[in-house]
Design a protein around this motif. Sequence first.
Motif, PDB file in Angstrom:
ATOM      1  N   ALA A   1       0.702  -1.180   0.045  1.00  0.00           N
ATOM      2  CA  ALA A   1       0.019   0.002  -0.069  1.00  0.00           C
ATOM      3  C   ALA A   1       0.767   1.086  -0.105  1.00  0.00           C
ATOM      4  O   ALA A   1       0.124   2.254  -0.518  1.00  0.00           O
ATOM      5  N   LEU A   2       2.066   1.261   0.307  1.00  0.00           N
ATOM      6  CA  LEU A   2       2.874   2.278   0.474  1.00  0.00           C
ATOM      7  C   LEU A   2       3.972   2.242  -0.788  1.00  0.00           C
ATOM      8  O   LEU A   2       4.556   3.340  -0.929  1.00  0.00           O
ATOM      9  N   GLY A   3       3.541   1.458  -1.771  1.00  0.00           N
ATOM     10  CA  GLY A   3       4.064   1.489  -3.204  1.00  0.00           C
ATOM     11  C   GLY A   3       5.512   0.577  -3.014  1.00  0.00           C
ATOM     12  O   GLY A   3       6.034   0.580  -4.030  1.00  0.00           O
ATOM     13  N   VAL A   4       5.649  -0.393  -2.028  1.00  0.00           N
ATOM     14  CA  VAL A   4       6.797  -1.428  -2.238  1.00  0.00           C
ATOM     15  C   VAL A   4       6.208  -2.558  -2.559  1.00  0.00           C
ATOM     16  O   VAL A   4       5.238  -3.265  -1.953  1.00  0.00           O
ATOM     17  N   ARG A   5       6.954  -3.067  -3.800  1.00  0.00           N
ATOM     18  CA  ARG A   5       6.651  -4.397  -4.114  1.00  0.00           C
ATOM     19  C   ARG A   5       7.091  -5.786  -3.405  1.00  0.00           C
ATOM     20  O   ARG A   5       8.304  -5.663  -3.212  1.00  0.00           O
ATOM     21  N   VAL A   6       6.394  -6.582  -3.203  1.00  0.00           N
ATOM     22  CA  VAL A   6       6.940  -7.844  -2.472  1.00  0.00           C
ATOM     23  C   VAL A   6       6.335  -8.872  -3.271  1.00  0.00           C
ATOM     24  O   VAL A   6       5.132  -9.340  -3.190  1.00  0.00           O
ATOM     25  N   ASP A   7       7.191  -9.772  -3.605  1.00  0.00           N
ATOM     26  CA  ASP A   7       6.987 -10.905  -4.100  1.00  0.00           C
ATOM     27  C   ASP A   7       7.116 -12.235  -3.127  1.00  0.00           C
ATOM     28  O   ASP A   7       8.093 -12.137  -2.283  1.00  0.00           O
ATOM     29  N   GLY A   8       6.198 -13.146  -3.421  1.00  0.00           N
ATOM     30  CA  GLY A   8       6.320 -14.396  -2.444  1.00  0.00           C
ATOM     31  C   GLY A   8       5.767 -14.270  -1.033  1.00  0.00           C
ATOM     32  O   GLY A   8       6.082 -15.001  -0.096  1.00  0.00           O
ATOM     33  N   ILE A   9       4.767 -13.643  -0.850  1.00  0.00           N
ATOM     34  CA  ILE A   9       4.155 -13.347   0.151  1.00  0.00           C
ATOM     35  C   ILE A   9       3.400 -14.627   0.705  1.00  0.00           C
ATOM     36  O   ILE A   9       2.642 -15.066  -0.098  1.00  0.00           O
ATOM     37  N   GLY A  10       3.596 -14.973   1.916  1.00  0.00           N
ATOM     38  CA  GLY A  10       2.927 -16.160   2.212  1.00  0.00           C
ATOM     39  C   GLY A  10       3.834 -17.643   2.073  1.00  0.00           C
ATOM     40  O   GLY A  10       3.462 -18.571   2.444  1.00  0.00           O
ATOM     41  N   THR A  11       5.181 -17.054   1.657  1.00  0.00           N
ATOM     42  CA  THR A  11       6.111 -18.160   1.625  1.00  0.00           C
ATOM     43  C   THR A  11       7.395 -17.842   2.253  1.00  0.00           C
ATOM     44  O   THR A  11       7.272 -16.778   3.045  1.00  0.00           O
ATOM     45  N   THR A  12       8.480 -18.635   2.281  1.00  0.00           N
ATOM     46  CA  THR A  12       9.567 -18.277   3.178  1.00  0.00           C
ATOM     47  C   THR A  12      10.573 -17.629   2.421  1.00  0.00           C
ATOM     48  O   THR A  12      11.642 -17.491   3.244  1.00  0.00           O
ATOM     49  N   THR A  13      10.433 -17.312   1.277  1.00  0.00           N
ATOM     50  CA  THR A  13      11.259 -16.434   0.415  1.00  0.00           C
ATOM     51  C   THR A  13      10.636 -15.168  -0.135  1.00  0.00           C
ATOM     52  O   THR A  13       9.520 -15.064  -0.921  1.00  0.00           O
ATOM     53  N   LEU A  14      11.063 -14.039   0.465  1.00  0.00           N
ATOM     54  CA  LEU A  14      10.385 -12.920   0.149  1.00  0.00           C
ATOM     55  C   LEU A  14      11.390 -11.914  -0.652  1.00  0.00           C
ATOM     56  O   LEU A  14      12.661 -11.939  -0.444  1.00  0.00           O
ATOM     57  N   THR A  15      11.107 -11.409  -1.717  1.00  0.00           N
ATOM     58  CA  THR A  15      11.749 -10.660  -2.738  1.00  0.00           C
ATOM     59  C   THR A  15      11.204  -9.037  -2.646  1.00  0.00           C
ATOM     60  O   THR A  15       9.847  -8.909  -3.048  1.00  0.00           O
ATOM     61  N   VAL A  16      11.762  -8.128  -2.197  1.00  0.00           N
ATOM     62  CA  VAL A  16      11.428  -6.587  -1.864  1.00  0.00           C
ATOM     63  C   VAL A  16      11.973  -5.876  -2.826  1.00  0.00           C
ATOM     64  O   VAL A  16      13.321  -5.986  -2.796  1.00  0.00           O
ATOM     65  N   HIS A  17      11.036  -5.214  -3.538  1.00  0.00           N
ATOM     66  CA  HIS A  17      11.687  -4.152  -4.497  1.00  0.00           C
ATOM     67  C   HIS A  17      11.398  -2.635  -3.778  1.00  0.00           C
ATOM     68  O   HIS A  17      10.346  -2.123  -3.719  1.00  0.00           O
ATOM     69  N   GLY A  18      12.566  -2.568  -3.060  1.00  0.00           N
ATOM     70  CA  GLY A  18      12.409  -1.099  -2.379  1.00  0.00           C
ATOM     71  C   GLY A  18      12.363   0.177  -2.951  1.00  0.00           C
ATOM     72  O   GLY A  18      12.793   0.242  -4.295  1.00  0.00           O
ATOM     73  N   VAL A  19      11.594   1.171  -2.301  1.00  0.00           N
ATOM     74  CA  VAL A  19      11.698   2.473  -2.886  1.00  0.00           C
ATOM     75  C   VAL A  19      12.550   3.550  -1.778  1.00  0.00           C
ATOM     76  O   VAL A  19      12.238   3.410  -0.622  1.00  0.00           O
ATOM     77  N   PRO A  20      13.278   4.331  -2.283  1.00  0.00           N
ATOM     78  CA  PRO A  20      14.218   5.069  -1.413  1.00  0.00           C
ATOM     79  C   PRO A  20      13.384   6.193  -0.605  1.00  0.00           C
ATOM     80  O   PRO A  20      13.576   6.458   0.482  1.00  0.00           O
ATOM     81  N   ALA A  21      11.986   6.483  -1.127  1.00  0.00           N
ATOM     82  CA  ALA A  21      11.376   7.653  -0.275  1.00  0.00           C
ATOM     83  C   ALA A  21       9.958   7.104  -0.427  1.00  0.00           C
ATOM     84  O   ALA A  21       9.524   6.788  -1.543  1.00  0.00           O
ATOM     85  N   ILE A  22       9.208   7.268   0.538  1.00  0.00           N
ATOM     86  CA  ILE A  22       7.768   7.065   0.750  1.00  0.00           C
ATOM     87  C   ILE A  22       7.138   8.244   1.578  1.00  0.00           C
ATOM     88  O   ILE A  22       7.515   8.531   2.586  1.00  0.00           O
ATOM     89  N   ASP A  23       6.265   8.798   0.840  1.00  0.00           N
ATOM     90  CA  ASP A  23       5.428  10.000   1.032  1.00  0.00           C
ATOM     91  C   ASP A  23       4.310   9.946   0.721  1.00  0.00           C
ATOM     92  O   ASP A  23       3.927  10.639  -0.511  1.00  0.00           O
ATOM     93  N   VAL A  24       3.284   9.068   1.208  1.00  0.00           N
ATOM     94  CA  VAL A  24       1.885   8.909   0.736  1.00  0.00           C
ATOM     95  C   VAL A  24       0.973   8.881   1.833  1.00  0.00           C
ATOM     96  O   VAL A  24       1.265   8.855   3.029  1.00  0.00           O
ATOM     97  N   ASP A  25      -0.445   9.142   1.443  1.00  0.00           N
ATOM     98  CA  ASP A  25      -1.356   9.265   2.659  1.00  0.00           C
ATOM     99  C   ASP A  25      -1.924   7.795   2.249  1.00  0.00           C
ATOM    100  O   ASP A  25      -2.485   7.210   1.241  1.00  0.00           O
ATOM    101  N   VAL A  26      -1.769   7.106   3.437  1.00  0.00           N
ATOM    102  CA  VAL A  26      -2.388   5.613   3.170  1.00  0.00           C
ATOM    103  C   VAL A  26      -3.594   5.263   4.342  1.00  0.00           C
ATOM    104  O   VAL A  26      -3.335   5.839   5.322  1.00  0.00           O
TER     105      VAL A  26
END
Length: 336
Positions: free
Chosen positions: A276-301
């Motif tokens: 919801a903050l704009g960070v993509r996470v692959d593999g949710i619910g598994t034991t291997t998570l791949t996080v595509h980070g973003v250097p700045a987060i400035d959103v109303d969530v």
Amino acid sequence: MADDYLVRIGKLIRDARQHRGWTQTQLAEALATSQSAVNRIERGNQNISLEMIARIGEALDSEIVSLGYSGPMHLRVVGGRRLSGSIDVKTSKNACVALLCASLLNKGRTVLRRVARIEEVYRLLEVLNSIGVRTRWINDGMDLEIAPPAHLDMEAIDADAARRTRSIIMFLGPLLHRLRQFKLPYAGGCDLGTRTIEPHMIALRRFGLDITATEGLYHAQVDRSIAPDRPIVLTERGDTVTENALLAAARHDGVTVIRNASSNYMVQDLCFFLEALGVRVDGIGTTTLTVHGVPAIDVDVDYSPSEDPVEAMSLLAAAVVTESELTIRRVPIEFL
């Protein structure tokens, strides 16, 4: 030679004092005694009365000795009654505390719906407020609004509140992106290097976080030139260590692979919040998570934490064993 029970009591007192971040001199002043007397007590070299144990426990805000009834306990259960009606499942406490820590990633406004009103949540709010984060209950106290300041005042942190919750350790992941150096009180009485803390340190060092521990505080230094160059393999498949690694990876400008991750419901909830903050996470619910980070987060969530699966299962079990027809609202999706 000191009696074994005195040595054990002395160790309990020493651990409680260190957890509070006090020196022997500070405890002695609170007890109106001498530092040498405290030293003898902690080494098990001095007889100690129940009255003194009680005074020490009160001074350190810690139950040194628990006195309970040792005889048999009898419970009478009167059953055979049908249940009826409808009930809402409350939100998960474990999810809510992780999301409170994760709100530090966001420079914008965060609204969490139906936050669990429990002591651990209150302690984290006290800590957040003390460092400048504005929080307020809205919608008749059902929801929580969180607005971070431009600069966090870590020198003003409420150390007493921080030491009363183990979840404070999950501040490390977000803070390493906001500050190059900071101090954080020990988490829930755990000393650096124990099983519950060291896995966090191992994972977060990969993001340039270096920790030294003295006088009840973690002293953190962040080297921004260090970043994960290969998958992070967690040394413990724990919920909070996985969440801390996720929080650190969320604002890392790159892709982070986390292996041996917990797949538990509260970790999944944090992943959904990060998305919801704009960070993509692959593999949710598994034991291997791949996080595509973003250097700045400035959103109303605006985010609704998941329901508590333990409470949901308790209500489902109550309906089954009493052969009742209940409407249980907001059941976690994994139960459907």
